[in-house]
Structure formats: C-alpha cells, structure tokens
Design an enzyme around this catalytic site. Sequence first.
Site, PDB file in Angstrom:
ATOM      1  N   GLY A  49      46.541  33.013  38.693  1.00 28.17           N
ATOM      2  CA  GLY A  49      45.162  33.668  39.366  1.00 28.17           C
ATOM      3  C   GLY A  49      44.062  33.297  38.094  1.00 28.17           C
ATOM      4  N   THR A  50      43.180  32.418  38.552  1.00 32.88           N
ATOM      5  CA  THR A  50      42.169  32.045  37.689  1.00 32.88           C
ATOM      6  C   THR A  50      40.829  31.372  38.327  1.00 32.88           C
ATOM      7  OG1 THR A  50      41.722  31.253  35.495  1.00 32.88           O
ATOM      8  CG2 THR A  50      42.867  29.957  37.073  1.00 32.88           C
ATOM      9  N   THR A  51      39.759  31.442  37.745  1.00 29.59           N
ATOM     10  CA  THR A  51      38.872  30.454  38.326  1.00 29.59           C
ATOM     11  C   THR A  51      38.231  29.531  37.025  1.00 29.59           C
ATOM     12  OG1 THR A  51      38.006  31.874  40.055  1.00 29.59           O
ATOM     13  CG2 THR A  51      36.628  30.186  39.469  1.00 29.59           C
ATOM     14  N   LYS A  82      39.742  30.612  28.264  1.00 25.83           N
ATOM     15  CA  LYS A  82      40.516  29.519  29.052  1.00 25.83           C
ATOM     16  C   LYS A  82      39.750  28.295  29.085  1.00 25.83           C
ATOM     17  CE  LYS A  82      41.545  32.912  32.489  1.00 25.83           C
ATOM     18  NZ  LYS A  82      41.460  33.443  33.960  1.00 25.83           N
TER      19      LYS A  82
END
Length: 302
Positions: A49-51, A82
Amino acid sequence: MALQDVCKWQTPDTPRPSIHLPQAGGWAVPRGCDPQTFLQIHGPRLAHGTTTLAFRFRHGVIAAADTRSSCGSYVACPASRKVIPVHQRLLGTTSGTSADCATWYRVLRRELRLRELREGQLPSVAGTAKLLAAMMSCYRGLDLCVATALCGWDHSGPALFYVYSDGTCLQGDIFSVGSGSPYAYGVLDRGYHYDMTIQEAYTLARCAVAHATHRDAYSGGSVDLFHVRESGWEYVSRSDACVLYRELQKARSLEQELEAKACGIYPEPATPQGARECKELFVEQEEVTPEDCAIIMKTETM
C-alpha cells in the site's frame, strides 16, 4: 506490457544464475521442486500500500510520494522515504516490497558506478531504465515486487520511465504507482499540462498525493516532494498530508464561493421590467368562484 508477453515467451523452469546478485539461485525449497512453482503455491502473500507519482514538464521532473510504510492494516513506519536518489541527476520512486526495492536500488547504483568508471560517463535515463528492467526480468515469476518511476535529466532533457519487476519498461509524461494511484491520476489528469510553472507543478503534486492519502487507507503520513533539474535533484519539502488536505478543501470552498458570486447564481433583476416579469412568474392564482363557473358553463353551451 513486457517484450516477453508480446513474444509469448515463458520463463525457464530453472532460473539461470544472475551476474548481478552473486548469491542468487540458492532457493530454500524442497529438493526436486521448481522454485517458481513452489513460491507461487506456498510463498507468502505480502500486502502492499502506497502512493507515488512523477510527471515531466518544461522545467524538469517532479516526484512525490507519501511516507507511510504499511503491511495490511499494520503501519510499520509513518515517516519512511519512498523517493530514493540514484545519482546526482536521477531519482527513483519505490512501490512494492521494501526489501526488494532497497536491494535492487543498491544493485543499480553499483552497476551505474561501474559503467561510469569503464566508459567515463553515466548512462542516459533510458539506458538506466533498460538496465534495471533487464536485471529484474531474470527473476520473473519468483514473487519479486518492484515498481518504480525513474526520474532524471540527461542530454535529451527531462526524462521519465516506469519499470516493473517483470521486465516492463515504459516511457511517458505521467506515472502514478501504488494502491492510491487511481485517486492521484484523477487529480493529475485534470490539472497537468507540460508548460506549467514550477509553483503550479509543486501544487499539483502535493494536491494529488494529499487526495490519494485521504481516500486510500494504506497511504498517509506526509507528502515528500522532489524536483529534478538540469543541475541535479532537489528535495523541496515534506508536508503533513492531513493538514494539506484540509487546506486544499478550504481553498476549494472559497474558490467555489467566488465563482458563484462571479457567475451570478442568485442575480437581482437589472430593470423594473425584469422585476415585473419575475413577479408575474410567481404570482398566486386566484380562487375560482361559483359565478365564474356559471360563466364558463354558459360560454360552453353557446
């Protein structure tokens, strides 16, 4: 889509040794089992889960990402990084398994440094993307999970490439990777244009990540913003995603109020004639009396 998919090529049953990872090939699987098949059946299913996002414009490449590292519903770190520097003019966003991303970025830095020593210059962004895709394609089907956007500046100007662990390598102007990417794409598609100013690009990137963190349960924390220029990459800011989203909502509400006043949604009559016409539209109908009914019936009989 990778070239292997186009050519209908399948990964060999036994992965060949990798020249980039000397210890590769010693898979801890039962004797006589194919590593690829065994990992597909018994391998752990990791939650991601990330953006992350990146886009190219006239003044360089913008890279932005949230800072929440999670595994399912567990938040491992609320302030992770990130967006990883590769060299002075190249950055990469990370999405997927943290260990895989960290390992392959170390391998990529080493290979780029060796090529710089041999050839006297660093490869282009396109060459770097093809190199990373070729290295990871050896592990296709072995549950490797790395999705990255390489953002750099070379002799051709600003460049942006998307690389996936199955060997996919794509060039484009806008990329968003992660569970929050559908929400980020909605904001980017609405506000992106190549000739935007630097401040417009900063605002667009922050807005896209902030909206994604608000809607995506697996993204959150803060918004890291990087800018790759001709002189090198620059770390712009880190903003709290929740505070940023509230500020954007307030600004949006104020903008809607100003637009409503400018468009005159509730206009006043400009002339006395207009006032009379409006009054006639909303005048109440008079009640019908028995005398009126008699007159109507008499008229019909005639």
